[in-house]
Design a protein around this motif. Structure first.
Motif, PDB file in Angstrom:
ATOM      1  N   ALA A  62       0.857  -1.254   0.097  1.00 26.43           N
ATOM      2  CA  ALA A  62       0.105   0.007   0.085  1.00 26.43           C
ATOM      3  C   ALA A  62       0.873   1.284  -0.057  1.00 26.43           C
ATOM      4  O   ALA A  62       0.454   2.373  -0.600  1.00 26.43           O
ATOM      5  CB  ALA A  62      -0.890  -0.262   1.138  1.00 26.43           C
ATOM      6  N   GLN A 113      -1.298   4.171  -1.500  1.00 22.67           N
ATOM      7  CA  GLN A 113      -2.514   4.047  -0.917  1.00 22.67           C
ATOM      8  C   GLN A 113      -2.518   4.095   0.632  1.00 22.67           C
ATOM      9  O   GLN A 113      -2.929   3.166   1.427  1.00 22.67           O
ATOM     10  CB  GLN A 113      -3.321   2.829  -1.544  1.00 22.67           C
ATOM     11  CG  GLN A 113      -3.151   2.510  -3.018  1.00 22.67           C
ATOM     12  CD  GLN A 113      -3.563   1.024  -3.302  1.00 22.67           C
ATOM     13  OE1 GLN A 113      -3.680   0.044  -2.552  1.00 22.67           O
ATOM     14  NE2 GLN A 113      -4.046   0.866  -4.688  1.00 22.67           N
ATOM     15  N   VAL A 162      -5.434   2.116   2.719  1.00 22.78           N
ATOM     16  CA  VAL A 162      -5.253   0.857   2.732  1.00 22.78           C
ATOM     17  C   VAL A 162      -4.117   0.598   3.944  1.00 22.78           C
ATOM     18  O   VAL A 162      -4.214  -0.191   4.639  1.00 22.78           O
ATOM     19  CB  VAL A 162      -4.910  -0.057   1.247  1.00 22.78           C
ATOM     20  CG1 VAL A 162      -4.419  -1.459   1.443  1.00 22.78           C
ATOM     21  CG2 VAL A 162      -6.167   0.346   0.233  1.00 22.78           C
ATOM     22  N   ALA A 163      -2.993   1.390   3.666  1.00 27.54           N
ATOM     23  CA  ALA A 163      -1.782   1.116   4.621  1.00 27.54           C
ATOM     24  C   ALA A 163      -2.292   1.351   6.086  1.00 27.54           C
ATOM     25  O   ALA A 163      -2.201   0.471   6.832  1.00 27.54           O
ATOM     26  CB  ALA A 163      -1.055   2.151   4.314  1.00 27.54           C
TER      27      ALA A 163
END
Length: 795
Positions: free
Chosen positions: A618, A623, A626-627
């Protein structure tokens, strides 16, 4: 005066012979009655010729009789009773003649012996190496005639003409003696029990034949053939006679319950058949199975060709083929048994097929076959496979079994994997390490779907114990646990440890060694090997290799269904997919991994590394949301153990760094924690990226030094406090600072500024500034001139 032969190079007399020859030369008219006794090839005829020459030179007469052992008794008596003042008789120690013994009793007797290495050296060129002297001495047994035949040898190979010279001697021997030599060539030279049945004689009769064989010079006192003679007997004897002798000996040895491998090995491919030979082939295959499964497979094939019923031999043949790494052949044979008529061998064949399918990545199908088989080890391996594919058994319902090493290790493997999803990680690791130790004495003789060392290494890597993983793999490799089937698996896991530690050259060397060895990689091993190549390339910022290898990675994932034991390569592929902007091709497999975890109750041991790799993917894909999800998932397991706390803390540090909030203390603690957990490269990268993103000069220098230290690179020399020492630059235009040399070396090697920056934990802009200063200092007017000048300096 000491006597020296002038007539024949084979006469290199020992001390007794030399004294006798000197006595003859000094008193040629003195009476003499002399016996010369030695086996064939020991130079008796040469001694007789030398004695005759001495008497001829002195003008005296002498009667010499060679090969007196061949004379019948009347003729021998006539010779010995003749009124000759000087008589020399040469003979072999067998056959014994009473008349000969009585006539020469109390008379001088010469018994020339075998040559030592110094005498052998006399026959070879002056420049002959000690190794060549040793070779000739060993092959000839020191027998003078055989030494002479090897006098022209130049290397460690017996010439064909030296072997062919034995043909007249072998053809002259009677049938029983030839049969004994064939038995001695087979290794039964002093097996009186076998020889009696083979020759049809009692012990006295056998002893006489052995004495006769020794008298030829081809057989040593211990009943073994002199090496060159053994080669001659094997090559020059009639093939059908040699086969018949070995076949008979194998049958006798089999009846006695003794080993038959050495006896029947040369019969492979000869086409011999019959129940006795087939049984001998099977027994020999059982002997060879542990040490040489490929040979065992050939012997089982020979047994089948010799007449053993197909089902009876196919299951054991399949086992040998699998242990030798021939999984195609193993599956073919196992399927014949499984789909054939009902027999006691179907369970064993099912286990072989289960092993082959596990290595092919078909863990679910492998588990079904293990469940179908009824053995204790099969039941344990079924538990491992069930958990590996997401089916958590409620109980370890293993049948009672005798305490064999394999069954015990299998039970521990099942227990350890169960503990890895439902218990404490360190307990699971301890159990699997004990399972691996239990199999070490068995070594390569165990046929396994996965080695306990490999499972222990996976668990160790999942909980930050890379040192334990390294140790257990090294011990398994030394003990050859699992044999040929696990050579590659243990190597790639060892290389994986090197990769996560940042020893990228070592990991790459392991991959290159596998490629050079030309080993065929089964889907499971190929999956890890491709992930290693992708992982090394990503850490080296080698985008070209990543792109080139990515198609293989996608194919490897397609060929190997997701299971619990493939999370490490899957995580590495996730990071690579993000780097290559190709996440959609891997998304179904990652979803399958998450589903598998849910079915097992999200066990932290296996979930944490997958979330950690997802976090990095991620971050690479930028992203942030998402991380943060992965970081939150890691935080849920933070309080369970030290490793989870380290990973969760590192995840939080990454998110802060990406947001521009660099707390040097927090980052350094997180980076050092990762290093302590065996993830040296991840720790160095976190510190390096934080250094790039901070505006605090002191924090940047401190974090860069931390990154270099964790990466195993030298750090800047410090004065008191945190300020780096001032290193005066050289005034010599040909000298660069250490940092400039690092940058220049990577640029000359072809890396882009961004790749150089990733490698050295600095920004691409900083690399550009370094190169601009170097160019100005060296006075170069073009990039081509600069690169050429740098190559000279770095060289």
């Amino acid at each position: 005066m000491s006597h020296r032969s002038t007539t024949h190079p084979a006469l290199l007399p020992d001390e007794p012979t030399r004294r006798l020859l000197d006595d003859i030369a000094a008193a040629p008219d003195a009476p003499l009655r002399l016996g010369v006794m030695a086996p064939g090839g020991y130079g008796k005829s040469v001694i007789l010729r030398e004695i005759r020459r001495l008497y001829d030179d002195a003008g005296s007469s002498v009667r010499v009789v060679d090969d007196a052992h061949l004379l019948d008794e009347p003729r021998l008596r006539e010779v010995l009773e003749a009124d000759d003042p000087r008589l020399v008789v040469a003979y072999r120690p067998w056959p014994r003649h009473r008349v000969l013994a009585e006539s020469l009793r109390g008379r001088p007797l010469l018994m020339p012996g075998a040559f030592g290495k110094e005498q052998v050296k006399e026959f070879l060129p002056a420049a002959a190496s000690p190794a060549l002297v040793d070779f000739v001495h060993q092959q000839s047994g020191g027998v003078p005639r055989f030494v002479e035949r090897l006098a022209g040898v130049t290397g460690a190979e017996v010439p064909a003409e030296a072997v062919d010279a034995f043909r007249p001697e072998l053809d002259w021997l009677d049938a029983d003696l030839q049969k004994f030599l064939l038995a001695a060539e087979a290794g039964a030279g002093l097996r009186l029990d076998l020889l009696g049945s083979l020759l049809g004689k009692d012990s006295d009769g056998v002893a006489e034949i052995i004495e006769a064989a020794r008298a030829t010079g081809m057989v040593a006192q211990d009943g073994t053939l002199v090496p060159i003679a053994r080669r001659a007997v094997a090559l020059l004897s009639r093939a059908e006679r040699r086969i018949a002798v070995r076949q008979r000996l194998a049958g006798l040895q089999l009846d006695a319950g003794g080993p038959v491998l050495d006896l029947v090995r040369p019969l492979i491919g000869t086409g011999v058949g019959g129940p006795g030979v087939a049984a001998a082939f099977q027994a020999a295959a059982a002997e060879a199975l542990g040490a040489d499964p490929a040979l065992a497979a050939r012997l089982f094939a020979a047994s089948a060709s010799a007449g053993t019923p197909g089902v009876e031999v196919a299951a054991r043949w399949a086992t040998a083929s699998a242990m030798a790494g021939d999984l195609d052949g193993a599956l073919r044979l196992a399927d014949q048994v499984i789909t054939g008529p009902e027999s006691a061998h179907r369970g064993a064949a099912a286990e072989v097929a289960a092993v082959a399918l596990a290595h092919r990545g078909q863990l679910a199908r492998s588990t079904e076959l293990y469940q179908w088989s009824a053995t204790p080890s099969a039941a344990a391996f079924a538990v491992v496979g069930s958990i590996g594919t997401g089916r958590l058994s409620c109980e370890l319902d293993l049948p009672a079994a005798p305490p064999t090493s394999l069954d015990g290790a299998a039970a521990l493997m099942a227990q350890g994997i169960r503990e890895s999803v439902a218990g404490e990680p360190m307990t699971a690791l301890s159990t699997l390490v004990r399972a691996s130790g239990l199999l070490e004495p068995v070594g390569r003789a165990a046929l396994l779907p996965d080695s306990p060392a490999a499972l222990a290494a996976l668990v160790a890597l999942h909980c930050g114990e890379s040192g334990v993983a390294e140790s257990v793999l090294d011990r398994a490799a030394r003990a050859q646990v699992g044999g040929t089937l696990f050579t590659v698996r243990h190597v790639v896991l060892r290389a994986w440890i090197a990769m996560v530690r940042g020893n990228l050259a070592q990991a790459k060397d392991c991959l290159l060694a596998l490629k050079k060895a030309g080993k065929r990689l089964e889907p499971r091993d190929w999956l890890f090997a491709v992930a290693l190549e992708i992982g090394v390339a990503r850490r080296n910022s080698d985008l070209a290799t990543m792109k080139r290898t990515w198609e293989q990675a996608c194919e490897a994932v397609l060929r190997h269904p997701v299971d619990l034991f493939t999370f490490l390569p899957l995580g590495e592929f996730a990071a690579a997919a993000a780097r290559l902007r190709d996440e959609h091709r891997l998304a179904p497999h990652l979803a399958e991994a998450r589903n598998l975890l849910r079915e097992l109750g999200n066990p932290p041991l296996w979930a944490v590394p997958l979330h950690w790799s997802g976090l990095h993917a991620a971050i690479i894909a930028e992203q942030t949301g998402v991380a943060e999800e992965h970081a939150a998932a890691l935080a849920e397991h933070r309080g369970l153990n030290r490793y989870n706390a380290i990973i969760s803390g590192a995840a939080e540090s990454w998110l802060d760094v990406l947001a521009g909030k660099v707390d040097a203390d927090q980052v350094e603690d997180a980076a050092r924690g990762l290093h302590a957990a065996g993830q040296w490269w991840d720790g160095a990268r976190l510190a390096g990226q934080a250094a790039i993103r901070t505006a605090d000069r002191q924090a940047m220098v401190r974090l860069l030094d931390c990154a270099r230290l964790l990466q195993g690179r030298p750090v800047a020399v410090k004065k008191t406090g945190v300020e780096p020492a001032v290193v005066p630059e050289s005034t010599d235009a040909d000298k660069l600072s250490d940092r400039e040399r690092e940058v220049a070396d990577l640029v000359v090697a072809g890396l882009t500024y961004k790749q150089v920056g990733d490698r050295l934990f600095i920004s691409a802009k900083t690399v550009e500034h370094h190169m601009a200063r170097i160019r100005q200092r060296l006075g170069c007017t073009s990039r081509g001139e600069l690169l050429a000048r740098l190559r000279e300096i770095l060289a």
